[in-house]
Design a protein around this motif. Sequence first.
Motif, short mmCIF file in Angstrom:
data_model
loop_
_atom_site.label_atom_id
_atom_site.label_comp_id
_atom_site.label_asym_id
_atom_site.label_seq_id
_atom_site.Cartn_x
_atom_site.Cartn_y
_atom_site.Cartn_z
N LEU A 18 0.84 -1.19 0.00
CA LEU A 18 0.00 0.00 0.00
C LEU A 18 0.88 1.24 0.00
CD1 LEU A 18 -2.63 -1.14 2.66
CD2 LEU A 18 -2.77 -1.37 0.18
N GLU A 19 0.29 2.35 -0.38
CA GLU A 19 1.06 3.59 -0.43
C GLU A 19 1.05 4.31 0.91
OE1 GLU A 19 1.68 7.45 -3.33
OE2 GLU A 19 -0.11 6.22 -3.53
N ASN A 20 -0.07 4.29 1.61
CA ASN A 20 -0.21 5.04 2.85
C ASN A 20 -0.25 4.10 4.05
OD1 ASN A 20 -0.48 7.60 1.49
ND2 ASN A 20 -2.56 6.98 0.94
N ILE A 21 0.55 4.43 5.04
CA ILE A 21 0.62 3.60 6.25
C ILE A 21 -0.73 3.55 6.95
CG2 ILE A 21 1.65 3.49 8.56
CD1 ILE A 21 4.14 4.80 7.33
N GLU A 22 -1.45 4.67 6.96
CA GLU A 22 -2.71 4.74 7.69
C GLU A 22 -3.79 3.85 7.07
OE1 GLU A 22 -2.11 8.75 5.52
OE2 GLU A 22 -0.90 7.22 6.53
N ASP A 23 -3.58 3.36 5.84
CA ASP A 23 -4.55 2.47 5.23
C ASP A 23 -4.53 1.07 5.84
OD1 ASP A 23 -5.50 4.38 3.50
OD2 ASP A 23 -4.15 3.85 1.87
N LYS A 69 -3.91 -9.63 -2.47
CA LYS A 69 -3.70 -8.21 -2.22
C LYS A 69 -3.91 -7.92 -0.74
CE LYS A 69 -8.40 -6.39 -2.92
NZ LYS A 69 -9.22 -5.38 -3.61
N PRO A 70 -3.18 -6.93 -0.20
CA PRO A 70 -3.38 -6.55 1.20
C PRO A 70 -4.71 -5.82 1.38
CG PRO A 70 -1.81 -5.08 0.14
CD PRO A 70 -2.12 -6.15 -0.86
N ARG A 71 -5.26 -5.94 2.54
CA ARG A 71 -6.52 -5.26 2.83
C ARG A 71 -6.28 -3.77 3.07
NH1 ARG A 71 -9.84 -9.61 6.71
NH2 ARG A 71 -10.33 -11.04 4.98
N ASN A 72 -7.23 -2.97 2.61
CA ASN A 72 -7.15 -1.52 2.73
C ASN A 72 -8.30 -1.04 3.60
OD1 ASN A 72 -7.24 1.32 2.27
ND2 ASN A 72 -6.12 1.02 0.35
N LEU A 73 -7.95 -0.31 4.65
CA LEU A 73 -8.96 0.13 5.61
C LEU A 73 -10.04 0.98 4.95
CD1 LEU A 73 -9.68 0.02 8.63
CD2 LEU A 73 -8.35 2.10 8.94
N THR A 89 -4.28 -8.00 8.73
CA THR A 89 -3.04 -8.64 8.31
C THR A 89 -3.29 -9.80 7.36
OG1 THR A 89 -3.03 -10.12 10.23
CG2 THR A 89 -1.91 -8.00 10.47
N VAL A 90 -4.56 -10.08 7.06
CA VAL A 90 -4.91 -11.16 6.14
C VAL A 90 -4.94 -10.61 4.71
CG1 VAL A 90 -6.75 -12.75 5.45
CG2 VAL A 90 -6.21 -12.43 7.87
N PHE A 91 -4.53 -11.44 3.75
CA PHE A 91 -4.55 -11.06 2.34
C PHE A 91 -5.76 -11.68 1.65
CE2 PHE A 91 -0.24 -10.49 3.69
CZ PHE A 91 0.26 -9.46 2.92
N ASP A 92 -6.34 -10.93 0.73
CA ASP A 92 -7.48 -11.41 -0.03
C ASP A 92 -7.03 -11.86 -1.42
OD1 ASP A 92 -9.33 -10.81 2.01
OD2 ASP A 92 -9.42 -8.71 1.37
N LYS A 93 -7.63 -12.94 -1.91
CA LYS A 93 -7.30 -13.43 -3.24
C LYS A 93 -7.92 -12.50 -4.29
CE LYS A 93 -6.89 -17.76 -5.79
NZ LYS A 93 -7.18 -19.21 -5.80
N LEU A 123 -0.41 -8.20 -5.12
CA LEU A 123 -0.72 -7.00 -5.89
C LEU A 123 -0.42 -5.76 -5.06
CD1 LEU A 123 -2.08 -5.78 -8.46
CD2 LEU A 123 -4.24 -5.92 -7.21
N THR A 124 0.28 -4.80 -5.67
CA THR A 124 0.54 -3.52 -5.00
C THR A 124 -0.42 -2.45 -5.54
OG1 THR A 124 2.16 -2.61 -6.56
CG2 THR A 124 2.97 -4.21 -4.95
N GLU A 125 -0.40 -1.29 -4.92
CA GLU A 125 -1.24 -0.18 -5.38
C GLU A 125 -0.61 0.60 -6.52
OE1 GLU A 125 -4.15 1.23 -1.78
OE2 GLU A 125 -2.23 2.25 -1.96
#
Length: 437
Positions: free
Chosen positions: A201-206, A344-348, A361-365, A430-432
């Motif tokens: 992700l690009e932003n830590i707060e996400d 991909k990482p989860r985004n808040l 901390t879980v990744f989604d397919k 996958l990254t952003e």
Amino acid sequence: MDIVEFNETPEAAQSSALLQGQEWNVHVPSGAKLTVTVKYGIVEILGTELANDIPYTFQGISVNIYAIERSLIEWKCLEELEPVLSENKSYHTYVYNLSFALERLKLLSFNGPRLLILGQRSTGKSSLAHILCSYALKIKQYQPLLVNLNPQEGVFSLPGSITATPISEILDVESSIWGQSITTGATKLHDKQPLVKNFGLENIEDNRPLYLSTISQLASGVQQRLKNDPVVRRSGLIIDTPDISRFDTDTWSEVRHIIEQFEINAIVVCADTDELAIKLSENFKTKVGHFVRIPPPGSITKIDGIMRRALQRIQIREYFYGTTETVLSPYTMGAGFEEITIFKPRNLSEYGGTQQEIDLTVFDKVEVNASNLQHSIVAITNISRKDTQDKLNTASIIGYGLITEVNDSKRKLRVLLPVPSRIPDRAMILTEYRYLE
């Protein structure tokens, strides 16, 4: 007689004389190319000396040339540039003193200093880390371990990652990404071999929990390297960080986590005032023994969102295609949808800003299709795509790929890789970040 093509414009060389302690500053746009040659004298860029009579080429970065002694440089560029000469002796005096203080700490213990650099955006944190690494190489045969915890800035890797890299040879002053790593193939200078962990992700707060987890994984690898390599252990750590405003400054949870995971014993604050240093001292004086404030250099370049995107684009391009001096030839490989597995990482922000009962901390397919993957950067992990998801949290990154084409009707895609290979049978993340050639 020199022959000039009709579609070319001859570059007129210009000269600039620098007195001792002066700095020559200029920003080179991404579409321009600046060539600098040192005619005589000793000058340096971020602690790395430039050889005389050797042309150096710069694109899309800010160039700050500091004169150690009276010098003359010759430069040329097709674009109109406006270099600025400034006095920067006081800043370099601070840096020299800090470098000597770190050297004393190395002499007092077999465990070198573990330095954490903190500060607001555009206060010279990365520049200071660069200079300290360069100076450590000059003093003795040290190999400081450079740790980058800013996912927006690629250091020997791509944006979206955090890295730890032993610096054993001089740094590439022409590169916007500190130099090329072993994953990008043949390089002009000695290859650097980073330990890479992907945040994505690009932003830590996400996704703060994932960021803290990724730091823990990187710190585990760093501690193992320090345990097994006495030279690196004696040389110590230099840790660069994101803008302090990205962290939770009410609880200081991220800073506390970094201090504990890397066993920090010194903090340098890049700031104009003592306010931030005082707050950090009040919160961590029982854990950290040394606090130092260094004012930002007068020639600092303010990086806004547009410039950040331009730098990230240059970093991605250099990772796959190299620089003007070292051209790389990436490979495009085809694969069927059924041959790859991407998470991909989860985004808040996708959960309405609340993380109640959500394990971030879980990744989604990811469903493989053009809308999800076209022009995307994917991190290739060291685990099989058939392994369970829980191994993704501890996976190292062996490289990055760029998905250049996705054909939904034929269920085929094409991936650009920095080295010749088949599509690795590895899980990908996958990254952003996106890149359109």
